[in-house]
Design a protein around this motif. Sequence first.
Motif, PDB file in Angstrom:
ATOM      1  N   THR A  27      -8.884   6.416  -4.312  1.00  0.00           N
ATOM      2  CA  THR A  27      -9.480   5.473  -3.357  1.00  0.00           C
ATOM      3  C   THR A  27     -10.950   5.157  -3.593  1.00  0.00           C
ATOM      4  O   THR A  27     -11.545   4.430  -2.819  1.00  0.00           O
ATOM      5  N   GLN A  28     -11.543   5.674  -4.656  1.00  0.00           N
ATOM      6  CA  GLN A  28     -12.961   5.394  -4.903  1.00  0.00           C
ATOM      7  C   GLN A  28     -13.203   5.130  -6.379  1.00  0.00           C
ATOM      8  O   GLN A  28     -12.423   5.542  -7.228  1.00  0.00           O
ATOM      9  N   THR A  70     -14.343 -11.448   8.234  1.00  0.00           N
ATOM     10  CA  THR A  70     -13.277 -10.622   7.681  1.00  0.00           C
ATOM     11  C   THR A  70     -13.235 -10.880   6.185  1.00  0.00           C
ATOM     12  O   THR A  70     -13.207 -12.040   5.753  1.00  0.00           O
ATOM     13  N   VAL A  71     -13.241  -9.802   5.391  1.00  0.00           N
ATOM     14  CA  VAL A  71     -13.206  -9.901   3.930  1.00  0.00           C
ATOM     15  C   VAL A  71     -11.954  -9.159   3.459  1.00  0.00           C
ATOM     16  O   VAL A  71     -11.728  -8.011   3.842  1.00  0.00           O
ATOM     17  N   PHE A  72     -11.160  -9.836   2.620  1.00  0.00           N
ATOM     18  CA  PHE A  72      -9.948  -9.208   2.098  1.00  0.00           C
ATOM     19  C   PHE A  72      -9.616  -9.793   0.735  1.00  0.00           C
ATOM     20  O   PHE A  72     -10.073 -10.876   0.380  1.00  0.00           O
ATOM     21  N   GLU A  73      -8.824  -9.053  -0.019  1.00  0.00           N
ATOM     22  CA  GLU A  73      -8.414  -9.509  -1.342  1.00  0.00           C
ATOM     23  C   GLU A  73      -7.025 -10.127  -1.274  1.00  0.00           C
ATOM     24  O   GLU A  73      -6.256  -9.838  -0.363  1.00  0.00           O
ATOM     25  N   GLN A  81      -3.043  -1.607  -3.329  1.00  0.00           N
ATOM     26  CA  GLN A  81      -4.443  -1.435  -2.926  1.00  0.00           C
ATOM     27  C   GLN A  81      -4.639   0.005  -2.476  1.00  0.00           C
ATOM     28  O   GLN A  81      -3.889   0.522  -1.652  1.00  0.00           O
ATOM     29  N   THR A  82      -5.657   0.667  -3.030  1.00  0.00           N
ATOM     30  CA  THR A  82      -5.890   2.078  -2.722  1.00  0.00           C
ATOM     31  C   THR A  82      -7.064   2.298  -1.785  1.00  0.00           C
ATOM     32  O   THR A  82      -7.102   3.299  -1.081  1.00  0.00           O
ATOM     33  N   THR A  83      -8.051   1.421  -1.813  1.00  0.00           N
ATOM     34  CA  THR A  83      -9.252   1.653  -1.022  1.00  0.00           C
ATOM     35  C   THR A  83      -8.997   1.412   0.461  1.00  0.00           C
ATOM     36  O   THR A  83      -8.112   0.655   0.846  1.00  0.00           O
ATOM     37  N   SER A  84      -9.790   2.076   1.262  1.00  0.00           N
ATOM     38  CA  SER A  84      -9.707   1.922   2.704  1.00  0.00           C
ATOM     39  C   SER A  84     -11.113   1.675   3.222  1.00  0.00           C
ATOM     40  O   SER A  84     -12.046   2.366   2.813  1.00  0.00           O
ATOM     41  N   PRO A  85     -11.320   0.683   4.042  1.00  0.00           N
ATOM     42  CA  PRO A  85     -10.279  -0.131   4.664  1.00  0.00           C
ATOM     43  C   PRO A  85      -9.718  -1.145   3.686  1.00  0.00           C
ATOM     44  O   PRO A  85     -10.338  -1.476   2.695  1.00  0.00           O
ATOM     45  N   LYS A  86      -8.539  -1.638   4.001  1.00  0.00           N
ATOM     46  CA  LYS A  86      -7.917  -2.665   3.171  1.00  0.00           C
ATOM     47  C   LYS A  86      -8.500  -4.034   3.498  1.00  0.00           C
ATOM     48  O   LYS A  86      -8.472  -4.937   2.687  1.00  0.00           O
ATOM     49  N   ASN A 100     -21.225  -3.487  -1.111  1.00  0.00           N
ATOM     50  CA  ASN A 100     -20.220  -2.427  -1.232  1.00  0.00           C
ATOM     51  C   ASN A 100     -18.987  -2.654  -0.364  1.00  0.00           C
ATOM     52  O   ASN A 100     -18.403  -1.717   0.144  1.00  0.00           O
ATOM     53  N   THR A 101     -18.608  -3.906  -0.181  1.00  0.00           N
ATOM     54  CA  THR A 101     -17.293  -4.190   0.397  1.00  0.00           C
ATOM     55  C   THR A 101     -16.356  -4.318  -0.806  1.00  0.00           C
ATOM     56  O   THR A 101     -15.980  -5.408  -1.218  1.00  0.00           O
TER      57      THR A 101
END
Length: 171
Positions: A27-28, A70-73, A81-86, A100-101
């Motif tokens: 996740t990092q 709201t930012v999302f891929e 997707q592994t990182t949190s938050p999604k 760092n989003t």
Amino acid sequence: FEPPITISCPQPGSISGFKFEDDNGNTQYDGGEQFLEEWEINLIGPVNATTKTNASGYYEFINLTAGNYTVFETLKSGWIQTTSPKIYNVTLQQGENVTNTSFGNFKPGTVSGNKFHDLNQDGVWQDESEPALEGWNITLEGFDTITQENVSLSTLTDEEGHYIFRNLTAG
């Protein structure tokens, strides 16, 4: 004499981050993991926008007014997707630059092999006289480091002695 007129112009802000391949699914970002180019990142809020990551996996939304975003891929097929938050919910202040989003993803893999009758006991299936073994149960067990769950899968070999386990995450 009249005093000068002061006009206040709000300073724009920005939101930025990176997109990387989370090779170990922890996740990092760990040094050496590849940054991902041409991934779509979306922004919804007072300003709506879409951008793509550059060759360094970097993206940035600039000239943003203050407000809630709201930012999302956009997840590509075959990736997790592994990182949190999604999804990032960002309250952007006037002139603020939020960094760092970032988004990490893991591409599931496969484990495959062959089951054969090793007549000469050399551990190598090179001899055409060594027959493939169909209908044999092959088991894969382990610990999935992304879902934090134990994994136990089984499959049968096909008529050519082949087996395959697909969509495996880190572990």
